[in-house]
Design a protein around this motif. Structure first.
Motif, PDB file in Angstrom:
ATOM      1  N   ALA A   1      24.074   3.412   3.983  1.00 17.36           N
ATOM      2  CA  ALA A   1      23.870   2.619   2.753  1.00 17.36           C
ATOM      3  C   ALA A   1      24.242   1.157   3.002  1.00 17.36           C
ATOM      4  O   ALA A   1      23.502   0.237   2.630  1.00 17.36           O
ATOM      5  CB  ALA A   1      24.703   3.191   1.612  1.00 17.36           C
ATOM      6  N   GLN A   2      25.374   0.953   3.686  1.00 18.32           N
ATOM      7  CA  GLN A   2      25.803  -0.431   3.967  1.00 18.32           C
ATOM      8  C   GLN A   2      24.822  -1.129   4.904  1.00 18.32           C
ATOM      9  O   GLN A   2      24.467  -2.291   4.711  1.00 18.32           O
ATOM     10  CB  GLN A   2      27.203  -0.417   4.578  1.00 18.32           C
ATOM     11  N   GLU A   3      24.315  -0.395   5.906  1.00 17.96           N
ATOM     12  CA  GLU A   3      23.327  -1.002   6.830  1.00 17.96           C
ATOM     13  C   GLU A   3      22.042  -1.344   6.080  1.00 17.96           C
ATOM     14  O   GLU A   3      21.446  -2.394   6.251  1.00 17.96           O
ATOM     15  CB  GLU A   3      23.017  -0.029   7.977  1.00 17.96           C
ATOM     16  N   LEU A   4      21.646  -0.436   5.189  1.00 17.51           N
ATOM     17  CA  LEU A   4      20.412  -0.647   4.418  1.00 17.51           C
ATOM     18  C   LEU A   4      20.572  -1.876   3.526  1.00 17.51           C
ATOM     19  O   LEU A   4      19.686  -2.738   3.450  1.00 17.51           O
ATOM     20  CB  LEU A   4      20.101   0.596   3.577  1.00 17.51           C
ATOM     21  N   GLU A   5      21.735  -1.982   2.895  1.00 17.46           N
ATOM     22  CA  GLU A   5      21.990  -3.138   2.015  1.00 17.46           C
ATOM     23  C   GLU A   5      21.911  -4.420   2.836  1.00 17.46           C
ATOM     24  O   GLU A   5      21.233  -5.381   2.453  1.00 17.46           O
ATOM     25  CB  GLU A   5      23.366  -3.006   1.366  1.00 17.46           C
ATOM     26  N   GLU A   6      22.533  -4.392   4.011  1.00 17.47           N
ATOM     27  CA  GLU A   6      22.555  -5.584   4.876  1.00 17.47           C
ATOM     28  C   GLU A   6      21.133  -5.955   5.302  1.00 17.47           C
ATOM     29  O   GLU A   6      20.705  -7.106   5.171  1.00 17.47           O
ATOM     30  CB  GLU A   6      23.397  -5.247   6.122  1.00 17.47           C
ATOM     31  N   ALA A   7      20.364  -4.928   5.691  1.00 14.00           N
ATOM     32  CA  ALA A   7      18.982  -5.180   6.163  1.00 14.00           C
ATOM     33  C   ALA A   7      18.136  -5.753   5.032  1.00 14.00           C
ATOM     34  O   ALA A   7      17.409  -6.730   5.197  1.00 14.00           O
ATOM     35  CB  ALA A   7      18.376  -3.873   6.675  1.00 14.00           C
ATOM     36  N   ALA A   8      18.286  -5.184   3.833  1.00 10.40           N
ATOM     37  CA  ALA A   8      17.462  -5.649   2.698  1.00 10.40           C
ATOM     38  C   ALA A   8      17.873  -7.047   2.269  1.00 10.40           C
ATOM     39  O   ALA A   8      17.029  -7.932   2.074  1.00 10.40           O
ATOM     40  CB  ALA A   8      17.607  -4.672   1.537  1.00 10.40           C
ATOM     41  N   LEU A   9      19.191  -7.283   2.171  1.00 11.94           N
ATOM     42  CA  LEU A   9      19.651  -8.577   1.635  1.00 11.94           C
ATOM     43  C   LEU A   9      19.445  -9.716   2.629  1.00 11.94           C
ATOM     44  O   LEU A   9      19.605 -10.874   2.270  1.00 11.94           O
ATOM     45  CB  LEU A   9      21.115  -8.497   1.194  1.00 11.94           C
ATOM     46  N   SER A  10      19.068  -9.380   3.875  1.00 10.52           N
ATOM     47  CA  SER A  10      18.762 -10.473   4.832  1.00 10.52           C
ATOM     48  C   SER A  10      17.251 -10.600   5.024  1.00 10.52           C
ATOM     49  O   SER A  10      16.778 -11.306   5.896  1.00 10.52           O
ATOM     50  CB  SER A  10      19.443 -10.183   6.177  1.00 10.52           C
TER      51      SER A  10
ATOM     52  N   ASN B   1       0.827  -1.215   0.000  1.00  8.90           N
ATOM     53  CA  ASN B   1       0.000   0.000   0.000  1.00  8.90           C
ATOM     54  C   ASN B   1       0.862   1.267   0.000  1.00  8.90           C
ATOM     55  O   ASN B   1       0.358   2.369  -0.034  1.00  8.90           O
ATOM     56  CB  ASN B   1      -0.928   0.005   1.237  1.00  8.90           C
ATOM     57  N   ASP B   2       2.160   1.042   0.065  1.00  8.35           N
ATOM     58  CA  ASP B   2       3.072   2.206   0.067  1.00  8.35           C
ATOM     59  C   ASP B   2       3.851   2.209  -1.252  1.00  8.35           C
ATOM     60  O   ASP B   2       4.538   1.241  -1.561  1.00  8.35           O
ATOM     61  CB  ASP B   2       4.033   2.088   1.269  1.00  8.35           C
ATOM     62  N   PRO B   3       3.722   3.276  -2.047  1.00  4.77           N
ATOM     63  CA  PRO B   3       4.406   3.308  -3.354  1.00  4.77           C
ATOM     64  C   PRO B   3       5.924   3.389  -3.223  1.00  4.77           C
ATOM     65  O   PRO B   3       6.653   3.213  -4.169  1.00  4.77           O
ATOM     66  CB  PRO B   3       3.848   4.576  -4.017  1.00  4.77           C
ATOM     67  N   PHE B   4       6.415   3.600  -1.980  1.00  2.25           N
ATOM     68  CA  PHE B   4       7.860   3.744  -1.775  1.00  2.25           C
ATOM     69  C   PHE B   4       8.624   2.495  -2.196  1.00  2.25           C
ATOM     70  O   PHE B   4       8.204   1.374  -1.909  1.00  2.25           O
ATOM     71  CB  PHE B   4       8.156   4.015  -0.290  1.00  2.25           C
ATOM     72  N   ARG B   5       9.721   2.695  -2.931  1.00  2.00           N
ATOM     73  CA  ARG B   5      10.619   1.604  -3.280  1.00  2.00           C
ATOM     74  C   ARG B   5      12.017   1.960  -2.814  1.00  2.00           C
ATOM     75  O   ARG B   5      12.372   3.140  -2.770  1.00  2.00           O
ATOM     76  CB  ARG B   5      10.648   1.394  -4.801  1.00  2.00           C
ATOM     77  N   LEU B   6      12.819   0.948  -2.494  1.00  2.00           N
ATOM     78  CA  LEU B   6      14.215   1.223  -2.121  1.00  2.00           C
ATOM     79  C   LEU B   6      14.941   1.632  -3.385  1.00  2.00           C
ATOM     80  O   LEU B   6      15.183   0.810  -4.272  1.00  2.00           O
ATOM     81  CB  LEU B   6      14.883  -0.024  -1.537  1.00  2.00           C
ATOM     82  N   MET B   7      15.273   2.900  -3.492  1.00  2.00           N
ATOM     83  CA  MET B   7      15.969   3.390  -4.674  1.00  2.00           C
ATOM     84  C   MET B   7      17.363   2.773  -4.740  1.00  2.00           C
ATOM     85  O   MET B   7      18.025   2.611  -3.731  1.00  2.00           O
ATOM     86  CB  MET B   7      16.039   4.921  -4.627  1.00  2.00           C
ATOM     87  N   GLY B   8      17.782   2.391  -5.961  1.00  2.00           N
ATOM     88  CA  GLY B   8      19.088   1.770  -6.099  1.00  2.00           C
ATOM     89  C   GLY B   8      19.049   0.278  -5.912  1.00  2.00           C
ATOM     90  O   GLY B   8      20.078  -0.388  -5.978  1.00  2.00           O
ATOM     91  N   PHE B   9      17.813  -0.247  -5.689  1.00  2.00           N
ATOM     92  CA  PHE B   9      17.649  -1.705  -5.564  1.00  2.00           C
ATOM     93  C   PHE B   9      16.797  -2.241  -6.699  1.00  2.00           C
ATOM     94  O   PHE B   9      15.870  -1.582  -7.155  1.00  2.00           O
ATOM     95  CB  PHE B   9      16.953  -2.037  -4.230  1.00  2.00           C
ATOM     96  N   GLY B  10      17.074  -3.463  -7.097  1.00  2.89           N
ATOM     97  CA  GLY B  10      16.260  -4.131  -8.114  1.00  2.89           C
ATOM     98  C   GLY B  10      16.745  -3.802  -9.511  1.00  2.89           C
ATOM     99  O   GLY B  10      17.432  -2.813  -9.739  1.00  2.89           O
TER     100      GLY B  10
ATOM    101  N   PHE C   1      13.140  -9.340  -0.210  1.00  2.69           N
ATOM    102  CA  PHE C   1      14.159  -8.957  -1.187  1.00  2.69           C
ATOM    103  C   PHE C   1      14.860 -10.180  -1.756  1.00  2.69           C
ATOM    104  O   PHE C   1      15.204 -10.215  -2.944  1.00  2.69           O
ATOM    105  CB  PHE C   1      15.162  -7.978  -0.556  1.00  2.69           C
ATOM    106  N   ILE C   2      14.987 -11.210  -0.905  1.00  9.13           N
ATOM    107  CA  ILE C   2      15.663 -12.429  -1.380  1.00  9.13           C
ATOM    108  C   ILE C   2      14.773 -13.127  -2.409  1.00  9.13           C
ATOM    109  O   ILE C   2      15.196 -13.450  -3.512  1.00  9.13           O
ATOM    110  CB  ILE C   2      15.981 -13.371  -0.186  1.00  9.13           C
ATOM    111  N   GLU C   3      13.476 -13.275  -2.057  1.00 10.38           N
ATOM    112  CA  GLU C   3      12.554 -13.963  -3.001  1.00 10.38           C
ATOM    113  C   GLU C   3      12.455 -13.210  -4.331  1.00 10.38           C
ATOM    114  O   GLU C   3      12.451 -13.801  -5.394  1.00 10.38           O
ATOM    115  CB  GLU C   3      11.147 -14.047  -2.402  1.00 10.38           C
ATOM    116  N   LYS C   4      12.357 -11.873  -4.244  1.00 10.20           N
ATOM    117  CA  LYS C   4      12.188 -11.078  -5.488  1.00 10.20           C
ATOM    118  C   LYS C   4      13.530 -10.780  -6.155  1.00 10.20           C
ATOM    119  O   LYS C   4      13.603 -10.098  -7.164  1.00 10.20           O
ATOM    120  CB  LYS C   4      11.430  -9.809  -5.170  1.00 10.20           C
ATOM    121  N   LYS C   5      14.615 -11.325  -5.557  1.00 10.01           N
ATOM    122  CA  LYS C   5      15.970 -11.153  -6.131  1.00 10.01           C
ATOM    123  C   LYS C   5      16.284  -9.677  -6.379  1.00 10.01           C
ATOM    124  O   LYS C   5      16.630  -9.271  -7.499  1.00 10.01           O
ATOM    125  CB  LYS C   5      16.098 -11.957  -7.435  1.00 10.01           C
TER     126      LYS C   5
END
Ligand code: SDX
Length: 393
Positions: free
Chosen positions: A305-314, A261-270, A318-322
């Motif tokens: 940025a590094q913390e965000l990457e770590e949080a997303a990649l775990s 329900n939130d249009p927000f996307r992690l910019m720089g991901f995907g 994010f893992i299922e949607k690669k």
């Protein structure tokens, strides 16, 4: 069904176009320019050599590279009438607007003697575009900060000349830091081509109408400007600053990115193609670490940025949607450390992508089977019906 994803056979083939330029394997995270792995080019080559490789198909000999560099160097000046062009824009104009308008406008200075079928005209236009885009970009920045334009200094290397025009001032000499110039050169290499992305497709489609190369490239600049494409590097920095202002609460931003329900996307991901780590992001992250240690040791955004990457990649979502960091995730941090305003980040992407757009345009234009791009559609509108006079509606 809306067209661009299914090419009209005349454009190239049914589902995509054939090309010898860049190989991308999204599952394995492989990127090669004319067969050379991006990791090797990033380590051993430089941007003008990679530009030559993309445009002409082979690594140049020393004399071929010297000639290419010399031809670009002698075209770095804009026609003096172009100065007034910048006066027409408000101070707040986004530099991508100026870049696309000025690039299309460049054609007006050569229209009387430009034939897209004439090899020499095409070659000189390649040098003119490669040479003048950094000048246009730097002058759009100077316009935005009310400083005098700095002219190109042809003794400098390609990246150093840009930095000199960006940060030099008339009142005193400006020394370009060779390490910074090298970091910028590497970023240009990593952005130089990426097969049939949205902006390259725009260049091919517009170019297939036989319009001049400047206008075709201007359409690529406009496509790149979008926040889902090249504009993402600017959006990443704005997102990291938001996280910093929210006391580094990366978890809430990851949660928002997962909320349908939130249009927000992690910019720089995907990425539409990479379902693995973007190989360019790996190299850019290493460069960011080096550049930031030197230029912005106290900037918290790299850690965020590094913390965000770590949080997303775990996170399972994010893992299922690669969804992995893409080329835009770390590049903006380097541009910021170089002193560039966020509005200039996508301009840097455009300067880097220019040889790729040129190479793709040239490949299409030299293909005898190329016809005008004419995507088709699946009609889902109303069936036939009779006209109703307005008084009866
Ligand atoms: C570039 O094509 C190229 O090669 C481009 C480029 C180049 O060099 O030219 O690599 C440069 O443009 C890199 C991408 C920069 N853009 C961004 O970082 C913007 C954020 N990313 C997304 O908007 C998205 O990932 C795209 C636009 C990059 C890709 O979009 P896709 O492949 O069409 O993926 P999608 O939108 O269909 O998403 C698939 C799913 C969706 O969920 P579901 O509908 O299946 O439930 O993944 C989700 C999306 O909601 N998703 C994201 C996400 N990206 C996709 N969820 C949260 N954050 C994200 N960033």
């Amino acid at each position: 069904a809306t067209g661009l994803t299914t090419y009209d056979p005349g454009f190239a083939s049914t589902s995509s176009c054939r090309s010898d330029i860049t190989y991308l394997n999204g599952e394995a995270g492989i990127l090669r320019y004319r067969g050379y792995p991006i990791e090797q080019l990033a380590k051993s080559s430089n941007f003008l050599e990679v530009s030559y490789l993309l445009i002409f198909g082979e690594l140049p000999t020393q004399s071929e590279l010297d000639y290419f560099e010399q031809q670009i160097t002698i075209h770095t000046l804009l026609h003096e009438d172009m100065r007034q062009f910048f006066d027409a824009f408000p101070k707040s104009a986004h530099p991508m607007a100026i870049l696309s308008a000025a690039t299309a406008g460049l054609s007006t200075f050569y229209q009387d003697h430009y034939d897209p079928k004439d090899e020499r005209d095409v070659e000189v236009s390649i040098y003119r575009l490669m040479a003048k885009m950094p000048t246009i970009a730097a002058w759009s920045y100077k316009k935005s900060i009310g400083q005098a334009f700095i002219y190109p200094w042809n003794k400098l290397s390609y990246p150093a000349n840009f930095l000199h025009m960006m940060f030099g001032v008339k009142a005193e000499p400006y020394e370009v830091d060779p390490e910074i110039a090298k970091a910028l050169d590497l970023l240009y290499i990593l952005h130089a081509d990426h097969e049939q992305n949205a902006s390259t497709t725009a260049v091919r489609l517009v170019g297939s109408t036989q319009v001049n190369m400047f206008a075709a490239i201007a359409s690529g600049i406009n496509a790149l400007w979008g926040p889902l494409h090249g504009g993402a590097n600017q959006a990443v920095l704005e997102m990291l600053a938001e996280i910093r202002d929210a006391d580094g609460d990366t978890a809430s931003f990851v949660a928002r990115a997962k909320d349908k329900n939130d249009p927000f996307r992690l910019m720089g991901f995907g990425h539409r193609v990479y379902k693995n780590y973007d190989p360019r992001a790996t190299i850019i992250k290493e460069t960011a670490d080096k550049v930031l240690r030197k230029l912005a040791p106290n900037d918290p955004l790299f850690e965020i940025a590094q913390e965000l990457e770590e949080a997303a990649l775990s996170d399972d979502y994010f893992i299922e949607k690669k969804l992995y960091p893409n080329v835009d995730f770390y590049s903006g941090l380097i541009y910021k450390a170089l002193g560039l305003p966020t509005e200039m980040f996508t301009v840097m992407f455009a300067i880097g992508r220019l040889p790729g757009w040129i190479a793709q345009w040239k490949e299409m234009m030299s293909d005898p089977d190329t016809r005008i791009g004419r995507p088709r559609q699946i009609y889902t509108g109303a069936a036939t019906r009779e006209y109703v006079e307005i008084e009866n509606r």
